[in-house]
Design an enzyme around this catalytic site. Structure first.
Site, PDB file in Angstrom:
ATOM      1  N   ASN A 134     -38.704 -23.644  17.673  1.00 38.28           N
ATOM      2  CA  ASN A 134     -37.346 -24.124  17.402  1.00 38.28           C
ATOM      3  C   ASN A 134     -37.192 -25.623  17.493  1.00 38.28           C
ATOM      4  O   ASN A 134     -36.257 -26.188  16.938  1.00 38.28           O
ATOM      5  CB  ASN A 134     -36.359 -23.408  18.313  1.00 38.28           C
ATOM      6  CG  ASN A 134     -36.130 -22.012  17.786  1.00 38.28           C
ATOM      7  OD1 ASN A 134     -35.754 -21.832  16.639  1.00 38.28           O
ATOM      8  ND2 ASN A 134     -36.414 -21.015  18.604  1.00 38.28           N
ATOM      9  N   GLU A 137     -44.648 -16.455  20.435  1.00 39.03           N
ATOM     10  CA  GLU A 137     -44.835 -17.738  21.131  1.00 39.03           C
ATOM     11  C   GLU A 137     -44.733 -17.425  22.628  1.00 39.03           C
ATOM     12  O   GLU A 137     -43.701 -16.909  23.083  1.00 39.03           O
ATOM     13  CB  GLU A 137     -43.718 -18.699  20.678  1.00 39.03           C
ATOM     14  CG  GLU A 137     -43.920 -20.137  21.077  1.00 39.03           C
ATOM     15  CD  GLU A 137     -42.775 -21.043  20.574  1.00 39.03           C
ATOM     16  OE1 GLU A 137     -41.634 -20.566  20.415  1.00 39.03           O
ATOM     17  OE2 GLU A 137     -43.040 -22.243  20.359  1.00 39.03           O
ATOM     18  N   HIS A 195     -41.609 -15.024  23.244  1.00 38.12           N
ATOM     19  CA  HIS A 195     -40.674 -15.326  22.162  1.00 38.12           C
ATOM     20  C   HIS A 195     -41.141 -14.673  20.867  1.00 38.12           C
ATOM     21  O   HIS A 195     -42.016 -15.190  20.171  1.00 38.12           O
ATOM     22  CB  HIS A 195     -40.574 -16.860  22.026  1.00 38.12           C
ATOM     23  CG  HIS A 195     -39.597 -17.327  21.003  1.00 38.12           C
ATOM     24  ND1 HIS A 195     -39.693 -18.549  20.387  1.00 38.12           N
ATOM     25  CD2 HIS A 195     -38.483 -16.745  20.493  1.00 38.12           C
ATOM     26  CE1 HIS A 195     -38.694 -18.681  19.529  1.00 38.12           C
ATOM     27  NE2 HIS A 195     -37.951 -17.606  19.588  1.00 38.12           N
TER      28      HIS A 195
HETATM   29  P1  NAD Z   1     -27.568 -10.718  19.752  1.00 41.46           P
HETATM   30  O1  NAD Z   1     -26.272 -11.382  19.929  1.00 41.46           O
HETATM   31  O2  NAD Z   1     -27.858  -9.994  18.466  1.00 41.46           O
HETATM   32  O3  NAD Z   1     -27.791  -9.635  20.937  1.00 41.46           O
HETATM   33  C1  NAD Z   1     -27.624  -9.942  22.292  1.00 41.46           C
HETATM   34  C2  NAD Z   1     -27.308  -8.645  23.024  1.00 41.46           C
HETATM   35  O4  NAD Z   1     -27.323  -8.898  24.442  1.00 41.46           O
HETATM   36  C3  NAD Z   1     -25.932  -8.060  22.696  1.00 41.46           C
HETATM   37  O5  NAD Z   1     -26.101  -6.732  22.249  1.00 41.46           O
HETATM   38  C4  NAD Z   1     -25.179  -8.126  24.015  1.00 41.46           C
HETATM   39  O6  NAD Z   1     -24.296  -7.033  24.208  1.00 41.46           O
HETATM   40  C5  NAD Z   1     -26.330  -8.075  25.025  1.00 41.46           C
HETATM   41  N1  NAD Z   1     -26.026  -8.601  26.343  1.00 41.46           N
HETATM   42  C6  NAD Z   1     -25.343  -9.724  26.678  1.00 41.46           C
HETATM   43  N2  NAD Z   1     -25.301  -9.868  28.025  1.00 41.46           N
HETATM   44  C7  NAD Z   1     -25.991  -8.810  28.546  1.00 41.46           C
HETATM   45  C8  NAD Z   1     -26.278  -8.383  29.882  1.00 41.46           C
HETATM   46  N3  NAD Z   1     -25.869  -9.090  30.922  1.00 41.46           N
HETATM   47  N4  NAD Z   1     -26.990  -7.257  30.039  1.00 41.46           N
HETATM   48  C9  NAD Z   1     -27.390  -6.528  28.961  1.00 41.46           C
HETATM   49  N5  NAD Z   1     -27.142  -6.881  27.684  1.00 41.46           N
HETATM   50  C10 NAD Z   1     -26.446  -8.000  27.484  1.00 41.46           C
HETATM   51  O7  NAD Z   1     -28.680 -11.810  20.054  1.00 41.46           O
HETATM   52  P2  NAD Z   1     -30.184 -11.893  19.488  1.00 41.46           P
HETATM   53  O8  NAD Z   1     -30.187 -12.633  18.211  1.00 41.46           O
HETATM   54  O9  NAD Z   1     -30.834 -10.548  19.573  1.00 41.46           O
HETATM   55  O10 NAD Z   1     -30.825 -12.867  20.580  1.00 41.46           O
HETATM   56  C11 NAD Z   1     -31.285 -12.393  21.820  1.00 41.46           C
HETATM   57  C12 NAD Z   1     -32.248 -13.396  22.401  1.00 41.46           C
HETATM   58  O11 NAD Z   1     -33.359 -13.547  21.513  1.00 41.46           O
HETATM   59  C13 NAD Z   1     -31.648 -14.791  22.588  1.00 41.46           C
HETATM   60  O12 NAD Z   1     -32.176 -15.365  23.742  1.00 41.46           O
HETATM   61  C14 NAD Z   1     -32.122 -15.509  21.335  1.00 41.46           C
HETATM   62  O13 NAD Z   1     -32.211 -16.894  21.521  1.00 41.46           O
HETATM   63  C15 NAD Z   1     -33.494 -14.907  21.153  1.00 41.46           C
HETATM   64  N6  NAD Z   1     -34.051 -14.969  19.796  1.00 41.46           N
HETATM   65  C16 NAD Z   1     -33.249 -14.745  18.713  1.00 41.46           C
HETATM   66  C17 NAD Z   1     -33.825 -14.786  17.438  1.00 41.46           C
HETATM   67  C18 NAD Z   1     -32.995 -14.492  16.202  1.00 41.46           C
HETATM   68  O14 NAD Z   1     -33.490 -14.700  15.078  1.00 41.46           O
HETATM   69  N7  NAD Z   1     -31.778 -13.974  16.333  1.00 41.46           N
HETATM   70  C19 NAD Z   1     -35.193 -15.048  17.271  1.00 41.46           C
HETATM   71  C20 NAD Z   1     -35.977 -15.247  18.416  1.00 41.46           C
HETATM   72  C21 NAD Z   1     -35.389 -15.202  19.672  1.00 41.46           C
END
Ligand code: NAD
Length: 296
Positions: free
Chosen positions: A189, A151, A139
């Site tokens: 979180n 993490e 994470h």
């Molecule tokens: P986001 O919405 O910016 O990006 C997600 C991406 O995944 C999109 O580009 C989408 O097209 C792609 N996607 C969806 N289904 C897919 C598939 N089957 N194959 C390939 N690509 C696919 O989301 P994010 O904020 O980057 O979050 C991504 C992960 O990271 C989540 O699990 C989130 O909980 C985690 N996360 C987010 C943050 C944050 O601050 N945004 C921080 C830590 C962890």
């Protein structure tokens, strides 16, 4: 470990690909959507350029970092030769389970499958594969090139050698690993999201306005960013998903997402990524402007 695949090129995926590539790893960056891949690659190039302008990266290193990344839409060809896959796709259980079933089929038997999920059970994700010992949470924090913490979450069956490999990789990336166990929201979180939710409740109940709530937490608690600005930065849809995981996982009403958050996500106001959340965002401008909705 040489070849790493990152699945999802959104906020987190492009940052993870950036950091891996800058540290010499060959990275396949995979996303279902061509537009997201293009946006992700543009973000990486822009962030590298910023590092060059600050003097923390040479122009040569910027070029080789970009050369280390291949953007692909097809999951199978993107991951089949990977020693490690880091999944950073949308925070949705069924999306992640589908991806892990597919990763388990396509990758070599020794590949480690990591997820950047903010809250979804690592044990549940691992159970979608035939290699639960090689599934782990990795994470990263947002923005990935800047934030030091990773993490690392051990699922119920994660093997110690998997954890050791991921801890070593984290250190090679210049980050600090912190190992935790697999319970809803892990540590980051479980503590952060109730605070953000409480800030949204304070706005919803008109205890104070957006600026006042953020100012109290910035100046009073020395937080670099107020909780409402941070929620916009994380993505309100991501915050909502995490709160739902905490609520379902613990069965405790204290984690119920504020109705205002639910409404904003339903209205498509997801924060920075959609241009509006608690604040409005204009490309190229750093000015924080409270959204019309919340102006007095
Ligand atoms: P986001 O919405 O910016 O990006 C997600 C991406 O995944 C999109 O580009 C989408 O097209 C792609 N996607 C969806 N289904 C897919 C598939 N089957 N194959 C390939 N690509 C696919 O989301 P994010 O904020 O980057 O979050 C991504 C992960 O990271 C989540 O699990 C989130 O909980 C985690 N996360 C987010 C943050 C944050 O601050 N945004 C921080 C830590 C962890």
């Amino acid at each position: 470990m040489e070849q790493i695949a990152v699945v999802g090129a959104g906020t987190m995926g492009n940052g993870i690909a950036h950091v891996l590539a800058q540290n010499g790893y060959k990275v396949n960056l995979v996303d279902l959507h061509a537009e997201q891949l293009q946006k992700g690659m543009q973000t990486i190039a822009r962030n590298l350029e910023r590092q060059v302008a600050k003097g923390s990266l040479t122009d040569e290193a910027k070029k080789s970092t970009l050369q280390n990344i291949t953007a692909l839409q097809d999951l199978n060809s993107g991951v089949k030769l990977a020693d490690l896959v880091i999944e950073a796709a949308t925070e949705n259980v069924s999306v992640k389970l589908d991806i892990f079933r597919q990763l388990d089929e396509v990758t070599g038997p020794d590949a480690i499958l990591a997820t950047n999920t903010s809250s979804i059970s690592i044990t549940k994700i691992a159970a979608a594969t035939k290699r639960p010992g090689a599934v782990i949470g990795m994470h990263f924090m947002n923005p990935v090139p800047v934030m030091k913490l990773v993490e690392i979450i051990n699922g119920y069956g994660t093997l110690p050698e998997t954890t050791n490999t991921i801890v070593e990789l984290t250190k090679k990336l210049g980050k600090i690993p912190c190992i935790v166990n697999d319970y809803p929201g892990f540590i980051a979180n479980r503590i952060l999201m109730p605070m953000i939710n409480e800030a949204i409740y304070s706005l919803y109940e008109s205890v104070a306005g957006v600026e006042e709530i953020d100012t109290v937490m910035r100046l009073g608690m020395a937080h670099p960013m107020g909780p409402l600005q941070l929620a916009d930065f994380i993505g309100l849809d991501v915050c909502l998903s995490i709160l739902q995981v905490l609520h379902n996982g613990f069965g405790n009403p204290k984690y119920a997402p504020c109705p205002l958050l639910v409404n904003m996500v339903a209205a498509g106001k997801m924060g920075i990524k959609t241009g509006e959340g608690f604040y409005t965002y204009t490309p190229g401008s750093k000015e924080l402007v409270v959204s019309e909705q919340f102006r007095k």
